[in-house]
Structure formats: C-alpha cells, structure tokens
Design a protein around this motif. Structure first.
Motif, PDB file in Angstrom:
ATOM      1  N   VAL A 127      20.897  -0.811  17.282  1.00  0.00           N
ATOM      2  CA  VAL A 127      19.889   0.082  16.689  1.00  0.00           C
ATOM      3  C   VAL A 127      20.352   0.585  15.326  1.00  0.00           C
ATOM      4  CG1 VAL A 127      18.728   2.314  16.926  1.00  0.00           C
ATOM      5  CG2 VAL A 127      18.895   0.775  18.893  1.00  0.00           C
ATOM      6  N   LEU A 128      21.615   1.002  15.229  1.00  0.00           N
ATOM      7  CA  LEU A 128      22.150   1.461  13.938  1.00  0.00           C
ATOM      8  C   LEU A 128      22.080   0.348  12.897  1.00  0.00           C
ATOM      9  CD1 LEU A 128      25.305   3.473  15.092  1.00  0.00           C
ATOM     10  CD2 LEU A 128      23.167   4.409  14.169  1.00  0.00           C
ATOM     11  N   MET A 129      22.337  -0.869  13.323  1.00  0.00           N
ATOM     12  CA  MET A 129      22.269  -2.000  12.398  1.00  0.00           C
ATOM     13  C   MET A 129      20.855  -2.184  11.858  1.00  0.00           C
ATOM     14  SD  MET A 129      22.786  -6.044  13.258  1.00  0.00           S
ATOM     15  CE  MET A 129      21.287  -5.950  14.289  1.00  0.00           C
ATOM     16  N   TRP A 130      19.864  -2.099  12.740  1.00  0.00           N
ATOM     17  CA  TRP A 130      18.469  -2.293  12.312  1.00  0.00           C
ATOM     18  C   TRP A 130      17.980  -1.153  11.420  1.00  0.00           C
ATOM     19  CZ3 TRP A 130      15.265  -6.319  12.277  1.00  0.00           C
ATOM     20  CH2 TRP A 130      15.598  -7.428  13.068  1.00  0.00           C
ATOM     21  N   LEU A 131      18.565   0.038  11.557  1.00  0.00           N
ATOM     22  CA  LEU A 131      18.152   1.167  10.722  1.00  0.00           C
ATOM     23  C   LEU A 131      18.739   1.093   9.317  1.00  0.00           C
ATOM     24  CD1 LEU A 131      18.431   4.158  13.231  1.00  0.00           C
ATOM     25  CD2 LEU A 131      16.340   3.093  12.356  1.00  0.00           C
ATOM     26  N   SER A 132      19.670   0.202   9.103  1.00  0.00           N
ATOM     27  CA  SER A 132      20.342   0.085   7.811  1.00  0.00           C
ATOM     28  C   SER A 132      19.821  -1.114   7.041  1.00  0.00           C
ATOM     29  CB  SER A 132      21.853  -0.067   8.026  1.00  0.00           C
ATOM     30  OG  SER A 132      22.505  -0.418   6.820  1.00  0.00           O
ATOM     31  N   LEU A 192      31.695  -1.526  14.029  1.00  0.00           N
ATOM     32  CA  LEU A 192      32.626  -1.257  15.124  1.00  0.00           C
ATOM     33  C   LEU A 192      31.888  -0.867  16.399  1.00  0.00           C
ATOM     34  CD1 LEU A 192      35.483   0.673  13.271  1.00  0.00           C
ATOM     35  CD2 LEU A 192      35.436  -1.725  13.991  1.00  0.00           C
ATOM     36  N   THR A 193      30.751  -0.206  16.251  1.00  0.00           N
ATOM     37  CA  THR A 193      29.955   0.144  17.430  1.00  0.00           C
ATOM     38  C   THR A 193      29.370  -1.105  18.078  1.00  0.00           C
ATOM     39  OG1 THR A 193      29.373   2.277  16.429  1.00  0.00           O
ATOM     40  CG2 THR A 193      28.034   1.543  18.283  1.00  0.00           C
ATOM     41  N   VAL A 194      28.891  -2.035  17.241  1.00  0.00           N
ATOM     42  CA  VAL A 194      28.397  -3.307  17.779  1.00  0.00           C
ATOM     43  C   VAL A 194      29.524  -4.040  18.495  1.00  0.00           C
ATOM     44  CG1 VAL A 194      27.511  -5.592  17.165  1.00  0.00           C
ATOM     45  CG2 VAL A 194      26.554  -3.558  16.078  1.00  0.00           C
ATOM     46  N   ALA A 195      30.713  -4.026  17.898  1.00  0.00           N
ATOM     47  CA  ALA A 195      31.835  -4.785  18.457  1.00  0.00           C
ATOM     48  C   ALA A 195      32.391  -4.162  19.731  1.00  0.00           C
ATOM     49  CB  ALA A 195      32.938  -4.913  17.405  1.00  0.00           C
ATOM     50  N   ALA A 238      21.975  -2.524   4.915  1.00  0.00           N
ATOM     51  CA  ALA A 238      23.214  -3.154   4.472  1.00  0.00           C
ATOM     52  C   ALA A 238      23.216  -4.650   4.796  1.00  0.00           C
ATOM     53  CB  ALA A 238      24.416  -2.477   5.133  1.00  0.00           C
ATOM     54  N   TRP A 239      22.351  -5.029   5.734  1.00  0.00           N
ATOM     55  CA  TRP A 239      22.253  -6.430   6.120  1.00  0.00           C
ATOM     56  C   TRP A 239      20.827  -6.926   5.932  1.00  0.00           C
ATOM     57  CZ3 TRP A 239      24.630  -2.675   9.149  1.00  0.00           C
ATOM     58  CH2 TRP A 239      26.032  -2.758   9.213  1.00  0.00           C
ATOM     59  N   GLN A 240      20.700  -8.200   5.643  1.00  0.00           N
ATOM     60  CA  GLN A 240      19.390  -8.803   5.484  1.00  0.00           C
ATOM     61  C   GLN A 240      18.752  -9.016   6.852  1.00  0.00           C
ATOM     62  OE1 GLN A 240      19.707 -12.337   3.074  1.00  0.00           O
ATOM     63  NE2 GLN A 240      20.958 -11.315   1.541  1.00  0.00           N
ATOM     64  N   ARG A 241      17.437  -9.242   6.827  1.00  0.00           N
ATOM     65  CA  ARG A 241      16.703  -9.359   8.089  1.00  0.00           C
ATOM     66  C   ARG A 241      17.229 -10.520   8.946  1.00  0.00           C
ATOM     67  NH1 ARG A 241      12.048  -7.174   9.874  1.00  0.00           N
ATOM     68  NH2 ARG A 241      11.766  -6.194   7.849  1.00  0.00           N
ATOM     69  N   TRP A 242      17.537 -11.644   8.303  1.00  0.00           N
ATOM     70  CA  TRP A 242      18.008 -12.788   9.089  1.00  0.00           C
ATOM     71  C   TRP A 242      19.357 -12.489   9.728  1.00  0.00           C
ATOM     72  CZ3 TRP A 242      22.589 -15.394   8.446  1.00  0.00           C
ATOM     73  CH2 TRP A 242      23.265 -15.260   7.234  1.00  0.00           C
ATOM     74  N   GLU A 243      20.198 -11.677   9.076  1.00  0.00           N
ATOM     75  CA  GLU A 243      21.480 -11.302   9.659  1.00  0.00           C
ATOM     76  C   GLU A 243      21.282 -10.394  10.873  1.00  0.00           C
ATOM     77  OE1 GLU A 243      24.271 -11.382   5.648  1.00  0.00           O
ATOM     78  OE2 GLU A 243      23.013  -9.623   6.048  1.00  0.00           O
ATOM     79  N   LYS A 244      20.310  -9.490  10.770  1.00  0.00           N
ATOM     80  CA  LYS A 244      20.022  -8.605  11.898  1.00  0.00           C
ATOM     81  C   LYS A 244      19.518  -9.393  13.103  1.00  0.00           C
ATOM     82  CE  LYS A 244      18.880  -4.674   8.896  1.00  0.00           C
ATOM     83  NZ  LYS A 244      17.820  -3.746   8.467  1.00  0.00           N
ATOM     84  N   TRP A 245      18.613 -10.337  12.850  1.00  0.00           N
ATOM     85  CA  TRP A 245      18.091 -11.146  13.952  1.00  0.00           C
ATOM     86  C   TRP A 245      19.189 -12.003  14.560  1.00  0.00           C
ATOM     87  CZ3 TRP A 245      14.246 -10.265  16.871  1.00  0.00           C
ATOM     88  CH2 TRP A 245      13.083  -9.666  16.384  1.00  0.00           C
ATOM     89  N   THR A 246      20.049 -12.566  13.708  1.00  0.00           N
ATOM     90  CA  THR A 246      21.153 -13.389  14.217  1.00  0.00           C
ATOM     91  C   THR A 246      22.064 -12.565  15.116  1.00  0.00           C
ATOM     92  OG1 THR A 246      21.116 -14.831  12.265  1.00  0.00           O
ATOM     93  CG2 THR A 246      23.147 -14.791  13.570  1.00  0.00           C
ATOM     94  N   ALA A 247      22.449 -11.388  14.647  1.00  0.00           N
ATOM     95  CA  ALA A 247      23.333 -10.525  15.437  1.00  0.00           C
ATOM     96  C   ALA A 247      22.679 -10.140  16.762  1.00  0.00           C
ATOM     97  CB  ALA A 247      23.689  -9.278  14.636  1.00  0.00           C
TER      98      ALA A 247
END
Length: 218
Positions: free
Chosen positions: A132-137, A113-116, A139-148
């Motif tokens: 930043v919160l996404m990269w610290l978690s 929700l913060t990203v959105a 919960a998502w794979q590396r390719w998902e983080k880079w895509t986002a």
C-alpha cells in the motif's frame, strides 16, 4: 529589473512557455515555476547540462497535456528528475495529487524495507502495508508497482492454487479416501511448502529491487 539569468536558461524557459500553450494555466505556471527554480543560481555551463537532462520542452508539454486530460498527477519525465522543489510545485498543480506526490529518500527506504520484511514482523499484514505504501508513492513507475504486487502476491498464490487443485485432483482420482495429497515440486518441496517458501523469499527480493529502483531516482 534586468533578468540576470544565463541566456540558455531564458531561452529554454521561453521555449517551454510556448510549448505549454493549451495546458491549463495553473499547471502551466507550476511547471514553469518549478523548472525555473531548479535552474536558479546555475551558471551557463551548469544550466546547459541540467537543461539537457530535463529534455525537450515539447516532450514535457506533451506529457503535461496527457496528465491534464486524464486528471492524473502531472509529473512529466523531465520534471520528475528535477529538484524536490520543482517536483513538488508540479505535483501540486493537480487536485488529484496525493500527500505523497513527492517521496523523499527515507520514504523509499522505509517502504522498500516494509515490503521486504514487514511480513516477518506482522505476518501477512506487514507485506500488505508495504504494498500500500508503495502504491501511494510516485517514487516508482506504474509498471514497477504492478510487477512488485504481482510477484509478491501473485506468484505464491498461483503456486498454492496449483498445489490445491493438484491435491483435489489426486484425492478425487484416489476415490476420495480422505487423504489430501500434495504434488512434489522441484527440489523435493511439496506444492504447499513451495508456496509458503516463495511467499517469504519473494518479498525480500522485491523489496531490495524497489529500494534499488527508488534510490536511483532519488
């Protein structure tokens, strides 16, 4: 003291123990303890189903060796699907593990929700916090983080850059009259407007996508 666990559990743990030979002892023990905790209390049919989900011991061991060699947080695919207790035990095996090694569902929801919408609350900075919160978690794979990250940051930036270059080119071609033009993009939007619009809409799409991907693993 007799081991009352089902034979399928005992056999699987023996195979995993053998497959983990050569993995650093702390990591090896934490993986074994974590998966044993995940299988604890299950009867034979339930344990067999869970073991099938966890996967082949050799695959878990191979990923553990890879993580041990590069110093990253050891979270083999099979263990990542295990219970929070098992995942926490495996994550703790690495000194590089972060405090967010195991992300609860609320963290996934808040981050998505913060990203959105974070940028609507605190312009620009809110989206940065979400990324930043996404990269610290994990919960998502590396390719998902880079895509986002690339979609939220890269696409609007690329559109604005193209608009700026086109405006500069147009200005130079017009003999530097002092008027800065903006190229017309699809649907009648100028390049500047398109970049701003994408900068507002794409985080919402990406945040929803991250929420869906993160909760699927929860």
């Amino acid at each position: 003291m007799n081991d009352t666990r089902p034979q399928v559990v005992r056999g699987y743990l023996r195979e995993l123990d053998a497959a983990l030979e050569g993995v650093p002892d702390p990591m090896r023990r934490d993986i074994l303890d974590g998966i044993a905790a995940d299988l604890a209390g299950l009867d034979a049919p339930a344990a067999a189903t869970r073991i099938e989900q966890l996967g082949d011991p050799s695959a878990i061991a191979a990923e553990a060796r890879t993580d041990a060699s590069d110093g990253s947080t050891p979270r083999p695919a099979a263990v990542a699907a295990a219970s929070p207790a098992a995942s926490a035990a495996v994550a703790a095996a690495s000194p590089a593990a972060s405090v967010s090694a195991v992300s609860p569902r609320w963290y996934v929801v808040v981050t998505s929700l913060t990203v959105a919408f974070g940028g609507f609350v605190v312009p620009i900075a809110g989206w940065v916090v979400g990324i930043v919160l996404m990269w610290l978690s994990n919960a998502w794979q590396r390719w998902e983080k880079w895509t986002a990250t690339l979609v939220v940051v890269g696409v609007p930036a690329a559109v604005l850059l193209i608009a700026w270059l086109s405006a500069v080119t147009t200005r130079v071609g017009a003999g530097d009259t002092g008027e800065v033009a903006s190229p017309i993009m699809p649907f009648g939007f100028s390049g500047w407007h398109s970049g701003i619009l994408l900068g507002m809409l794409l985080p919402v799409v990406v945040g929803i996508w991250l929420l869906w991907r993160g909760l699927r693993r929860g």
